[in-house]
Design a protein around this motif. Structure first.
Motif, short mmCIF file in Angstrom:
data_model
loop_
_atom_site.label_atom_id
_atom_site.label_comp_id
_atom_site.label_asym_id
_atom_site.label_seq_id
_atom_site.Cartn_x
_atom_site.Cartn_y
_atom_site.Cartn_z
N ARG A 128 -26.89 10.44 -6.39
CA ARG A 128 -27.13 10.62 -5.32
C ARG A 128 -25.90 9.87 -4.63
NH1 ARG A 128 -31.91 11.18 -1.53
NH2 ARG A 128 -30.96 11.81 0.30
N LEU A 129 -25.58 8.57 -5.08
CA LEU A 129 -24.59 7.87 -4.34
C LEU A 129 -23.10 8.33 -3.72
CD1 LEU A 129 -23.76 5.12 -3.01
CD2 LEU A 129 -23.02 4.17 -5.90
N PHE A 130 -23.01 8.52 -5.28
CA PHE A 130 -22.04 9.80 -5.35
C PHE A 130 -22.01 11.50 -4.73
CE2 PHE A 130 -19.79 13.62 -7.50
CZ PHE A 130 -18.67 12.72 -7.47
N TRP A 131 -22.74 11.75 -4.41
CA TRP A 131 -23.02 13.19 -3.91
C TRP A 131 -22.93 12.99 -2.47
CZ3 TRP A 131 -21.38 17.88 -5.31
CH2 TRP A 131 -22.36 18.97 -4.35
N SER A 132 -23.58 12.12 -1.86
CA SER A 132 -24.52 11.73 -0.64
C SER A 132 -23.42 10.87 0.12
CB SER A 132 -25.71 11.75 -0.66
OG SER A 132 -26.87 12.80 -0.83
N ILE A 133 -22.98 9.98 -0.33
CA ILE A 133 -22.42 9.21 0.23
C ILE A 133 -20.45 8.85 0.01
CG2 ILE A 133 -22.24 6.51 0.06
CD1 ILE A 133 -24.45 7.62 1.29
N ARG B 231 -17.40 -1.40 0.73
CA ARG B 231 -18.30 -1.65 0.02
C ARG B 231 -19.80 -1.59 0.48
NH1 ARG B 231 -16.78 0.07 -5.22
NH2 ARG B 231 -14.38 0.87 -3.96
N GLU B 232 -19.98 -2.46 1.56
CA GLU B 232 -20.72 -2.38 2.55
C GLU B 232 -21.77 -1.62 2.22
OE1 GLU B 232 -18.31 -3.25 3.65
OE2 GLU B 232 -18.55 -5.64 3.23
N VAL B 233 -21.37 -0.51 2.23
CA VAL B 233 -22.29 1.43 2.57
C VAL B 233 -22.58 1.24 1.59
CG1 VAL B 233 -22.27 3.15 3.12
CG2 VAL B 233 -20.63 2.15 3.90
N PHE B 234 -22.51 1.36 -0.14
CA PHE B 234 -22.73 1.33 -1.60
C PHE B 234 -24.05 0.31 -1.41
CE2 PHE B 234 -18.09 2.62 -2.60
CZ PHE B 234 -18.29 3.17 -2.04
N GLU B 235 -23.91 -0.79 -0.91
CA GLU B 235 -24.87 -1.79 -1.63
C GLU B 235 -25.87 -0.99 0.06
OE1 GLU B 235 -25.69 -3.73 -3.44
OE2 GLU B 235 -23.13 -4.03 -4.10
N ALA B 236 -25.83 -1.13 1.15
CA ALA B 236 -26.90 -0.21 1.64
C ALA B 236 -27.66 0.46 0.44
CB ALA B 236 -26.41 -0.26 2.99
N ALA B 237 -26.81 1.67 0.71
CA ALA B 237 -27.53 2.51 -0.29
C ALA B 237 -28.19 2.55 -1.26
CB ALA B 237 -26.31 3.86 -0.39
N ARG B 238 -27.88 1.51 -2.39
CA ARG B 238 -28.32 0.80 -3.47
C ARG B 238 -29.91 0.53 -3.04
NH1 ARG B 238 -23.11 -0.62 -5.47
NH2 ARG B 238 -22.30 1.03 -6.92
N THR B 239 -29.59 -0.32 -1.89
CA THR B 239 -31.27 -0.83 -1.61
C THR B 239 -32.27 -0.47 -1.30
OG1 THR B 239 -29.82 -2.65 -1.44
CG2 THR B 239 -31.91 -2.51 0.26
N ASP B 240 -31.86 1.21 -0.58
CA ASP B 240 -32.41 2.04 0.13
C ASP B 240 -32.54 3.35 -1.36
OD1 ASP B 240 -32.08 1.17 2.31
OD2 ASP B 240 -31.39 2.28 2.46
#
Length: 315
Positions: free
Chosen positions: A221-226, A206-215
């Motif tokens: 974009r979260l679905f397609w790129s992460i 989940r840390e990767v998702f939170e970092a992506a949302r922070t950026d």
């Protein structure tokens, strides 16, 4: 404590550690027993026997079908396990491809399999993403409803689903018979694939998702790129399940695709069996197995080489 006492103490500790390791690694046959010549030879013979047995059981039918596809009918009937006693008949493959129109049915099957693969992958990934990553308030209810569909036998839904295809809830006089959508759309509603993908998404950090949302990454974009780059192994698994299921499905395509011109191999081959020579029919079966075998080999390499975090975590 004297020097002698300390040395004895250390020796005792090392001996205790070795004994603990030996106990932890001990199996039915210990390491010392494996070094005995008789036991070592017996284990080697057992391993060879099991390996050969697995190869024969797994590859035997496929190899026999490949051999019979280029063997005359009389040789197959009289000497089914002989290796081309009267030569190879390559004309079987050409006859199966042209006279039985395997090329047309093969293309129909590829179209059905690719459409079913895309629909199932799209529904499974988007639904799993919504239930696992987005997590709306009603996600537990949706998850329970999806899980509940697994307890409904497929044969119970056959008649209502067929009536929906014959008279879909669309404006105008629409009929989906002899339309590939009649095969693709029902295959997309696969609860097993949705739950499988959701379970994999649950294990992603989940840390990767939170970092992506922070950026500033949005849901798409979260679905397609992460999420998707991190999910290559499960995408390969779902792809294999989807294509193999579509390739071998018989009952539903037979019901909704009554026109022989659009039917897949799984429907047409049983229909032409009584009118076809055995060697030509076996050649047609061998051609029909090429894509499933190729797909398995392709996605097996994906399973081995893909990393769960590959492409998502950078520097």
């Amino acid at each position: 404590m004297s020097l002698t006492t300390r040395l004895f103490s250390r020796a005792a500790e090392r001996a205790a550690a070795r004994a603990a390791d030996a106990v932890g690694d001990r199996t039915v046959i210990s390491a010392s027993e494996r070094r005995r010549p008789g036991i070592r030879v017996g284990l080697t013979l057992t391993h060879v026997f099991l390996a050969v047995g697995l190869v024969v059981a797994g590859l035997g039918p496929i190899l026999w079908l490949a051999k019979s596809a280029v063997t005359p009918t009389q040789d197959t009937l009289q000497q089914p396990f002989a290796l081309w006693p009267n030569g190879i008949d390559w004309a079987n493959l050409e006859t199966a491809w042209n006279d039985i129109h395997i090329d047309q049915y093969f293309l129909n099957t590829v179209v059905i399999a690719l459409g079913a693969w895309f629909v199932q992958l799209f529904v499974a990934t988007t639904a799993g993403y919504a239930l696992s990553v987005l997590r709306p308030r009603y996600a537990p209810i949706l998850n329970a409803l999806v899980l509940a569909t697994l307890f409904i036998p497929g044969i119970v839904l056959l008649v209502p689903l067929y009536l929906t295809i014959v008279n879909p809830p669309l404006p105008g006089d629409v009929n989906l018979l002899n339309n590939y959508l009649a095969v693709w759309l029902p295959m997309g509603a696969n609860a097993f694939n949705i739950l499988l993908v959701k379970r994999f998404f649950d294990s992603l950090p989940r840390e990767v998702f939170e970092a992506a949302r922070t950026d500033g990454a949005g849901p798409f974009r979260l679905f397609w790129s992460i999420v998707l780059p991190m999910s290559k192994p499960i995408l390969g698994v779902v792809s294999v399940f989807a294509i193999i299921a579509a390739w071998k499905d018989y009952l539903w395509p037979m019901l909704v695709l009554p026109d022989p011109a659009v039917q897949p191999l799984s429907v047409r081959l049983p229909a032409v069996q009584s009118q076809t020579e055995l060697d030509v029919f076996l050649a047609a079966l061998a051609i029909a197995t090429l894509i499933p075998i190729a797909m398995f080999l392709l996605f097996q390499s994906v399973f081995l080489r893909s990393a769960g975090l590959g492409g998502a975590v950078k520097g």
